[in-house]
Design a protein around this motif. Structure first.
Motif, mmCIF file in Angstrom:
data_model
loop_
_atom_site.group_PDB
_atom_site.id
_atom_site.type_symbol
_atom_site.label_atom_id
_atom_site.label_comp_id
_atom_site.label_asym_id
_atom_site.label_seq_id
_atom_site.Cartn_x
_atom_site.Cartn_y
_atom_site.Cartn_z
ATOM 1 N N ARG A 3 61.469 -41.843 -1.246
ATOM 2 C CA ARG A 3 61.049 -42.901 -0.329
ATOM 3 C C ARG A 3 61.117 -42.433 1.116
ATOM 4 N N ASN A 4 62.092 -41.590 1.441
ATOM 5 C CA ASN A 4 62.255 -41.113 2.809
ATOM 6 C C ASN A 4 61.107 -40.225 3.258
ATOM 7 N N THR A 5 60.599 -39.410 2.339
ATOM 8 C CA THR A 5 59.543 -38.460 2.721
ATOM 9 C C THR A 5 58.150 -39.064 2.665
ATOM 10 N N VAL A 44 54.391 -32.835 12.055
ATOM 11 C CA VAL A 44 54.889 -33.563 10.879
ATOM 12 C C VAL A 44 55.848 -32.686 10.081
ATOM 13 N N THR A 45 55.458 -31.438 9.848
ATOM 14 C CA THR A 45 56.317 -30.525 9.095
ATOM 15 C C THR A 45 57.665 -30.340 9.778
ATOM 16 N N ARG A 50 63.543 -31.180 10.305
ATOM 17 C CA ARG A 50 64.731 -31.526 11.087
ATOM 18 C C ARG A 50 65.508 -32.681 10.454
ATOM 19 N N VAL A 51 64.799 -33.695 9.983
ATOM 20 C CA VAL A 51 65.457 -34.912 9.502
ATOM 21 C C VAL A 51 65.894 -34.801 8.045
ATOM 22 N N TYR A 52 65.043 -34.231 7.190
ATOM 23 C CA TYR A 52 65.312 -34.253 5.747
ATOM 24 C C TYR A 52 65.525 -32.870 5.132
ATOM 25 N N GLY A 53 65.289 -31.794 5.893
ATOM 26 C CA GLY A 53 65.552 -30.463 5.383
ATOM 27 C C GLY A 53 64.317 -29.721 4.887
ATOM 28 N N MET A 202 64.791 -41.242 13.859
ATOM 29 C CA MET A 202 64.920 -41.153 12.402
ATOM 30 C C MET A 202 66.330 -40.747 11.988
ATOM 31 N N LEU A 203 66.952 -39.890 12.776
ATOM 32 C CA LEU A 203 68.322 -39.483 12.464
ATOM 33 C C LEU A 203 69.301 -40.638 12.676
#
Length: 206
Positions: A3-5, A44-45, A50-53, A202-203
């Motif tokens: 859901r996050n991505t 976007v990448t 940064r946020v999700y790895g 987002m963080l």
């Protein structure tokens, strides 16, 4: 897919589709409107990285690659004034450049993650964007790669002209590549602002 991505996946797909459409419309002598939307794929990448790895960023890249393949396939079936809107060489060059450059961006970003906030997105995008431009324009238009699909006529791209209309003599496709690369560099610098804002928000929300 998590859901996050999902927002990153939707954003990447939208950028790829928009760029494939806008590349059909010229902006001045050396660019298309797609040159201004495509570099946002690196933003976007990098935000996802940064946020999700790195794993999440790679998933987003692979989705973008898949969407790009579908767009290229559709483009090869649409006939324009001079033939298919997307030739075999353009399709191969586009897919190869996107996948290699974006995955390199992910890896470089991961290696520089611990430094100053702007270093990872800036360096990864500059290197990835440079490779993207070099791969796409050489595979799609250079005479050296005519063996990929000999039936594709790219003789127009090899016409010798002053670089960007004023520099030394070079094939037309080199001027197109330099103009495209210049836009990527400019957007890489400007994109640091939305990168900082988006990742901070987002963080905090995660």
């Amino acid at each position: 897919m998590t859901r996050n991505t999902l927002p990153g996946i939707i954003a990447m797909a939208a950028i790829v589709v928009a760029s494939n459409i806008l590349v059909q419309f010229l902006y001045g002598q050396w660019l298309t409107y797609g040159a201004f939307t495509y570099p946002l794929a690196f933003l976007v990448t990098d935000v996802m990285n940064r946020v999700y790895g790195t794993a999440a960023a790679r998933r987003v890249v692979l989705v973008g690659f898949g969407v790009g393949l579908v767009c290229s396939l559709i483009g090869t079936q649409i006939m324009g004034e001079f033939g298919p809107l997307v030739t075999v060489r353009i399709a191969i060059g586009s897919g190869l450049a996107f996948l290699v450059a974006q995955l390199l961006d992910v890896s470089i970003f991961a290696a520089l993650r611990g430094g100053t906030w702007w270093r990872a997105p800036l360096v990864s995008t500059l290197i990835g964007g440079t490779l993207d431009t070099a791969l796409f324009f050489s595979v799609a238009f250079s005479g050296a790669f005519s063996f990929i699909h000999p039936a594709t006529d790219v003789s127009w791209a090899s016409e010798m002209l002053p670089l960007l209309g004023t520099g030394p003599i070079a094939p037309l496709w080199v001027s197109l590549a330099v103009a495209d690369w210049s836009v990527k560099i400019a957007i890489a610098l400007l994109a640091l602002i939305p990168f900082r804002v988006l990742t901070a928000r987002m963080l905090r929300a995660s």
